[in-house]
Design an enzyme around this catalytic site. Sequence first.
Site, PDB file in Angstrom:
ATOM      1  N   LEU A 172      65.685  76.939  35.029  1.00  0.00           N
ATOM      2  CA  LEU A 172      65.594  75.625  34.435  1.00  0.00           C
ATOM      3  C   LEU A 172      66.882  75.144  34.544  1.00  0.00           C
ATOM      4  O   LEU A 172      67.368  73.901  34.037  1.00  0.00           O
ATOM      5  CB  LEU A 172      65.317  75.781  32.834  1.00  0.00           C
ATOM      6  CG  LEU A 172      63.909  76.435  32.344  1.00  0.00           C
ATOM      7  CD1 LEU A 172      63.891  76.622  30.961  1.00  0.00           C
ATOM      8  CD2 LEU A 172      62.962  75.911  32.971  1.00  0.00           C
ATOM      9  N   LYS A 180      67.294  67.679  27.911  1.00  0.00           N
ATOM     10  CA  LYS A 180      67.970  67.492  26.740  1.00  0.00           C
ATOM     11  C   LYS A 180      69.395  66.543  26.747  1.00  0.00           C
ATOM     12  O   LYS A 180      69.859  66.093  26.151  1.00  0.00           O
ATOM     13  CB  LYS A 180      68.033  68.732  26.004  1.00  0.00           C
ATOM     14  CG  LYS A 180      69.183  69.755  26.572  1.00  0.00           C
ATOM     15  CD  LYS A 180      69.540  70.794  25.657  1.00  0.00           C
ATOM     16  CE  LYS A 180      68.098  71.784  25.262  1.00  0.00           C
ATOM     17  NZ  LYS A 180      68.671  72.843  24.513  1.00  0.00           N
ATOM     18  N   TYR A 209      76.978  91.248  30.178  1.00  0.00           N
ATOM     19  CA  TYR A 209      76.370  90.325  29.152  1.00  0.00           C
ATOM     20  C   TYR A 209      77.026  90.733  27.686  1.00  0.00           C
ATOM     21  O   TYR A 209      76.662  91.585  27.124  1.00  0.00           O
ATOM     22  CB  TYR A 209      74.855  90.304  29.162  1.00  0.00           C
ATOM     23  CG  TYR A 209      74.501  89.707  30.455  1.00  0.00           C
ATOM     24  CD1 TYR A 209      75.057  89.376  31.742  1.00  0.00           C
ATOM     25  CD2 TYR A 209      73.048  89.938  30.929  1.00  0.00           C
ATOM     26  CE1 TYR A 209      74.583  88.840  32.644  1.00  0.00           C
ATOM     27  CE2 TYR A 209      72.659  89.564  32.100  1.00  0.00           C
ATOM     28  CZ  TYR A 209      73.428  88.819  33.068  1.00  0.00           C
ATOM     29  OH  TYR A 209      72.952  88.506  33.981  1.00  0.00           O
ATOM     30  N   GLY A 226      69.488  74.888  31.941  1.00  0.00           N
ATOM     31  CA  GLY A 226      69.023  74.067  30.880  1.00  0.00           C
ATOM     32  C   GLY A 226      69.108  72.827  31.075  1.00  0.00           C
ATOM     33  O   GLY A 226      68.444  71.870  30.483  1.00  0.00           O
TER      34      GLY A 226
END
Length: 320
Positions: A208, A216, A53, A211
């Site tokens: 989620l 959204k 990461y 996203g």
Amino acid sequence: MELRSLGRSGLRVSPLGIGTMAWGRDVKWEEARALVVDFVEAGGNLIDTAPAYGGGVAEKMIGKLFAGGLPREDLVVATKGGFVIRDGKRVMDTSRGAMLADLEQSLRRMNTDHVDLWQVHAWGEAPIEETLSAIDSAVSRGLVRYAGVSNFVGWQLATAATWQKALGNRTPLASVQVEYSLLARRAEVEVIGGAEHHGMGLLAWSALGRGALTGKYRTGIPRDSRAAADHFSWFLEPYLQPRSRAVVDAVAKAAEGLGLTPAQVALLWVRDAPQVASALIGPRNRTQLAELLETDTKRLVAPIVSALDDVSGGPNGHRS
């Protein structure tokens, strides 16, 4: 938050965990520090990272947190081995030597003498018994407290868990980390059953739907979103296809009826699913985190859960 046992191990983790994949690029230092402070104040303790990461930047930011005064005992630090960024290239190497080298560098970056949960980042080309011997070595030396695997499919999980159980002096696997959301339910086919059989807790990444389940993207791609960023658009693209729309719309409809946000509904579905010990979230700012922390005292009623199951792929056979 009420802590949960990670499988049948003695490690206790919060039902929500902070994922750090975007740290260093989309989440800068000041925001990351604020996120962790808010998270710990809300009772959270699990933070998941990896050497890959940000090419180690995420782990360095965790080390900076500890150097800045955050008590080490406030966090359950989960990192990984076997997948790193070297000279700008992704390298998968799960050999014993590479795994232990990854661990030493992770400890140095994070300014700590031990990792609470060390995970094999993915199935590699090295024999699995060699990879797992690195875990046993690290645990015996006190560098690692608990161990798990990440992104393993069912047969891989079962092979690794069985090998570790074959002799009493090997470290049992406490967890498996896998993508799991209303848009990614493949784990229900074999991974969740395997985890239950072997007493392993599930860490659900991208709870989620990367996203997409926040809603959204229902009318387009916002300029400031991950889907609009060159370095992250590939990550969202699979879940912005027409086949995902029905699921996203169902989540939004449920949210409207319940007085919740789509993100909260999607998170609750994962957090309380069978065998899930913690749902990993990747908020980019304190506002997003606060929205997700509000789910702590909330639950989805059975008819809503069943309806979401049906629209996203059918009944979950692991529900009692």
